[in-house]
Design a protein around this motif. Structure first.
Motif, PDB file in Angstrom:
ATOM      1  N   ALA A  60      29.326  69.565 -27.119  1.00  0.00           N
ATOM      2  CA  ALA A  60      29.039  69.428 -28.550  1.00  0.00           C
ATOM      3  C   ALA A  60      28.466  68.050 -28.864  1.00  0.00           C
ATOM      4  O   ALA A  60      27.538  67.912 -29.672  1.00  0.00           O
ATOM      5  CB  ALA A  60      30.308  69.675 -29.359  1.00  0.00           C
ATOM      6  N   PHE A  61      29.014  67.012 -28.231  1.00  0.00           N
ATOM      7  CA  PHE A  61      28.464  65.667 -28.457  1.00  0.00           C
ATOM      8  C   PHE A  61      27.076  65.527 -27.827  1.00  0.00           C
ATOM      9  O   PHE A  61      26.205  64.849 -28.386  1.00  0.00           O
ATOM     10  CB  PHE A  61      29.413  64.603 -27.911  1.00  0.00           C
TER      11      PHE A  61
ATOM     12  N   LYS B  70      26.477  66.993 -35.749  1.00  0.00           N
ATOM     13  CA  LYS B  70      26.191  67.953 -34.686  1.00  0.00           C
ATOM     14  C   LYS B  70      27.458  68.427 -33.977  1.00  0.00           C
ATOM     15  O   LYS B  70      27.715  69.639 -33.912  1.00  0.00           O
ATOM     16  CB  LYS B  70      25.209  67.338 -33.678  1.00  0.00           C
ATOM     17  N   PRO B  71      28.288  67.521 -33.408  1.00  0.00           N
ATOM     18  CA  PRO B  71      29.482  68.009 -32.691  1.00  0.00           C
ATOM     19  C   PRO B  71      30.471  68.722 -33.609  1.00  0.00           C
ATOM     20  O   PRO B  71      31.093  69.711 -33.205  1.00  0.00           O
ATOM     21  CB  PRO B  71      30.090  66.737 -32.087  1.00  0.00           C
ATOM     22  N   LEU B  72      30.611  68.244 -34.834  1.00  0.00           N
ATOM     23  CA  LEU B  72      31.546  68.877 -35.764  1.00  0.00           C
ATOM     24  C   LEU B  72      31.110  70.310 -36.073  1.00  0.00           C
ATOM     25  O   LEU B  72      31.919  71.248 -36.025  1.00  0.00           O
ATOM     26  CB  LEU B  72      31.630  68.052 -37.054  1.00  0.00           C
TER      27      LEU B  72
ATOM     28  N   THR C  17      26.357  59.024 -24.678  1.00  0.00           N
ATOM     29  CA  THR C  17      27.430  58.214 -24.086  1.00  0.00           C
ATOM     30  C   THR C  17      28.792  58.875 -24.287  1.00  0.00           C
ATOM     31  O   THR C  17      29.601  58.969 -23.351  1.00  0.00           O
ATOM     32  CB  THR C  17      27.430  56.808 -24.709  1.00  0.00           C
ATOM     33  N   ILE C  18      29.053  59.352 -25.508  1.00  0.00           N
ATOM     34  CA  ILE C  18      30.341  59.996 -25.786  1.00  0.00           C
ATOM     35  C   ILE C  18      30.479  61.285 -24.981  1.00  0.00           C
ATOM     36  O   ILE C  18      31.533  61.565 -24.385  1.00  0.00           O
ATOM     37  CB  ILE C  18      30.494  60.285 -27.292  1.00  0.00           C
ATOM     38  N   GLY C  19      29.406  62.097 -24.948  1.00  0.00           N
ATOM     39  CA  GLY C  19      29.456  63.350 -24.199  1.00  0.00           C
ATOM     40  C   GLY C  19      29.711  63.132 -22.720  1.00  0.00           C
ATOM     41  O   GLY C  19      30.530  63.829 -22.101  1.00  0.00           O
ATOM     42  N   ILE C  20      29.013  62.159 -22.130  1.00  0.00           N
ATOM     43  CA  ILE C  20      29.198  61.866 -20.701  1.00  0.00           C
ATOM     44  C   ILE C  20      30.607  61.339 -20.441  1.00  0.00           C
ATOM     45  O   ILE C  20      31.251  61.700 -19.441  1.00  0.00           O
ATOM     46  CB  ILE C  20      28.130  60.853 -20.237  1.00  0.00           C
ATOM     47  N   PHE C  21      31.124  60.484 -21.344  1.00  0.00           N
ATOM     48  CA  PHE C  21      32.482  59.958 -21.170  1.00  0.00           C
ATOM     49  C   PHE C  21      33.518  61.082 -21.204  1.00  0.00           C
ATOM     50  O   PHE C  21      34.444  61.119 -20.379  1.00  0.00           O
ATOM     51  CB  PHE C  21      32.787  58.931 -22.268  1.00  0.00           C
ATOM     52  N   ILE C  22      33.376  62.035 -22.133  1.00  0.00           N
ATOM     53  CA  ILE C  22      34.326  63.153 -22.209  1.00  0.00           C
ATOM     54  C   ILE C  22      34.251  64.008 -20.948  1.00  0.00           C
ATOM     55  O   ILE C  22      35.285  64.468 -20.434  1.00  0.00           O
ATOM     56  CB  ILE C  22      34.064  64.002 -23.463  1.00  0.00           C
TER      57      ILE C  22
END
Length: 466
Positions: free
Chosen positions: A412-413, A380-382, A451-456
């Motif tokens: 994107a994440f 999805k993000p790619l 989790t990755i999207g929120i961290f970014i």
């Protein structure tokens, strides 16, 4: 839920009556307003979008609660009765006519038709009246949605490599609007509004694309008689609208009949919601120029005069009431009425019926689990970022105000949160033996993506402050 619509009508009535009764005072007030910035059309256009965001943000928290409840019950001593409950048969059987389905089927095929109807309404409002009415503004989320569907499907098929369950590629296509907006709501005004507009638009295009894939790729053998009946009823609906029939009851009955035709046609019945949503008129029948004289006739009568019965005053009052209702387009009225029901009732029930999966006996190295997980977290993000870059590079689209690649990477994440549509398609695509592993892949992939999207986003906001 109807209180929301009533409040909207009262607000409109108050605004119009105020203009008529206090004309001179309004002129003075308008003169004083000249000291500030002039009002813009976009101010009125963004209000429905803001309402949509508020409802979706709260719905995201409610959806998470019901998801955790379903997982907890499925792994508790009550697991058997809880899972069996959703297989309870329910329906009507009369002679050769059999409309008996499981309770889960009624949730997934019946109630979710309203979910897709509201999604289609929101898409049409955004394209005709709202933030996506300019082609270059719509091009960026459309390109991102296309990449976010193509890449995860490709990665899923490569990972499965022809194994059992490869037909479930549609599971990794869509983005869950409620969870994405719920994640963005954690940051409030710290993130640009253009990021919310971009992600909501992307998620809506994703959902519409996914339901089209469901209708075509996950149907049964076609019944052309049922398809012909559905087409005839759709033509009748257009004719009734053309000659001026505006009764919601009539169109609701027609909608049920069209759903029944699609249900027997071999095309997935939820396509009914998308078709009817896109057919809903976006223009109001009564314009302000026609409404104001009607209201003037009503308020010009002496205070306290009897307006009941077949009097001219009563007729004016009834006419004004109908005009007020019709001064909002059918699209707006239906969205205001149905969106809270979909967000606060239908989606939580869907989560309760579908998110329950027992972890015991699951092999976490199952190819289907890893393929779904990889499609959501990597594909999805790619795909989203690559197609955004291509659209901007080829000058098909422009990056929204205040957006940058950091915000877009976070968004994107977040698109890897598949949930609602992923579960919906998984139930159609996988056998009962593969479904639990696919569900765990969806849950794990969505959680990691969030989790990755929120961290970014946290990192991007921190850098911005410094």
């Amino acid at each position: 839920m109807f209180a929301y619509e009533i409040a909207a009508r009262r607000l409109l009535r108050t605004r119009l009556c105020g203009d008529l009764l206090n004309g001179e005072r309004n002129i003075v007030r308008d003169k004083n307003k000249l000291d500030g910035l002039p009002p813009e059309i976009v101010d009125a256009l963004t209000k429905p979008f803001a309402r949509f965001l508020r409802i979706e943000a709260v719905a995201g928290g409610l959806l998470l609660s019901f998801t955790l409840a379903a997982i907890g019950l499925a792994n508790s001593p009550w697991s058997g009765p809880f899972l069996d409950f959703w297989e309870t048969p329910l329906g009507v059987h009369w002679g050769q006519f059999d409309l008996t389905r499981s309770l889960r089927h009624w949730v997934n095929d019946g109630l979710m038709t309203l979910f897709f109807f509201v999604i289609a309404l929101e898409l049409k409002r955004a394209l005709v009246l709202g933030e996506l009415r300019h082609p270059r503004a719509a091009a960026l989320p459309i390109a991102a949605a296309a990449g976010g569907m193509i890449f995860p499907v490709g990665i899923f098929l490569l990972a499965m490599d022809g194994q059992a369950g490869a037909g479930g590629w549609g599971t990794v296509m869509a983005t869950d609007t409620a969870f994405v907006i719920g994640a963005l709501a954690l940051f409030g005004a710290a993130i640009p509004a253009s990021l919310r507009v971009f992600l909501v638009s992307l998620a809506i295009f994703d959902d519409v694309g996914a339901i089209m894939v469901v209708a075509i790729g996950y149907g049964d053998d076609l019944d052309f008689i049922s398809l012909g009946l559905a087409a005839g009823l759709l033509a009748l609906l257009l004719l009734l609208a053309r000659i001026g029939i505006r009764s919601m009851a009539v169109y609701s009955l027609l909608g049920v009949a069209i759903w029944l035709c699609f249900d027997r046609s071999g095309i997935h019945a939820t396509i009914t919601g998308v078709i009817l949503g896109l057919m809903t008129p976006a223009g109001a029948w009564v314009a302000d120029q026609r409404l104001r004289p009607m209201l003037y006739r009503v308020i010009a009568h002496p205070k306290g005069e009897n307006r009941s019965g077949d009097t001219s005053d009563g007729k004016d009052l009834r006419l004004a009431g109908r005009a007020i209702r019709e001064s909002l387009s059918p699209l707006e009225r239906l969205e205001i009425r149905l969106h809270p029901w979909v967000s606060f009732a239908i989606m939580p029930i869907f989560a309760l019926a579908n998110a329950g999966v027992a972890f015991s006996g699951i092999n976490f190295n199952e190819p289907i689990l890893l393929s779904v997980f990889t499609g959501l977290v990597v594909g999805k993000p790619l795909g989203v970022l690559l197609f955004i870059w291509l659209a901007i590079r080829l000058r098909f689209a422009t990056m929204g105000p205040s957006l940058d690649w950091g915000y877009l990477a976070a968004g994107a994440f977040l698109t890897g949160i598949g949930f609602t549509m992923s579960f919906f398609i998984a139930n159609l695509a996988f056998t009962s033996a593969l479904l639990p592993a696919a569900k765990i892949g969806i849950l794990a992939g969505s959680a990691i993506s969030a989790t990755i999207g929120i961290f970014i986003l946290l990192l991007r906001i921190h850098i911005k402050k410094r």
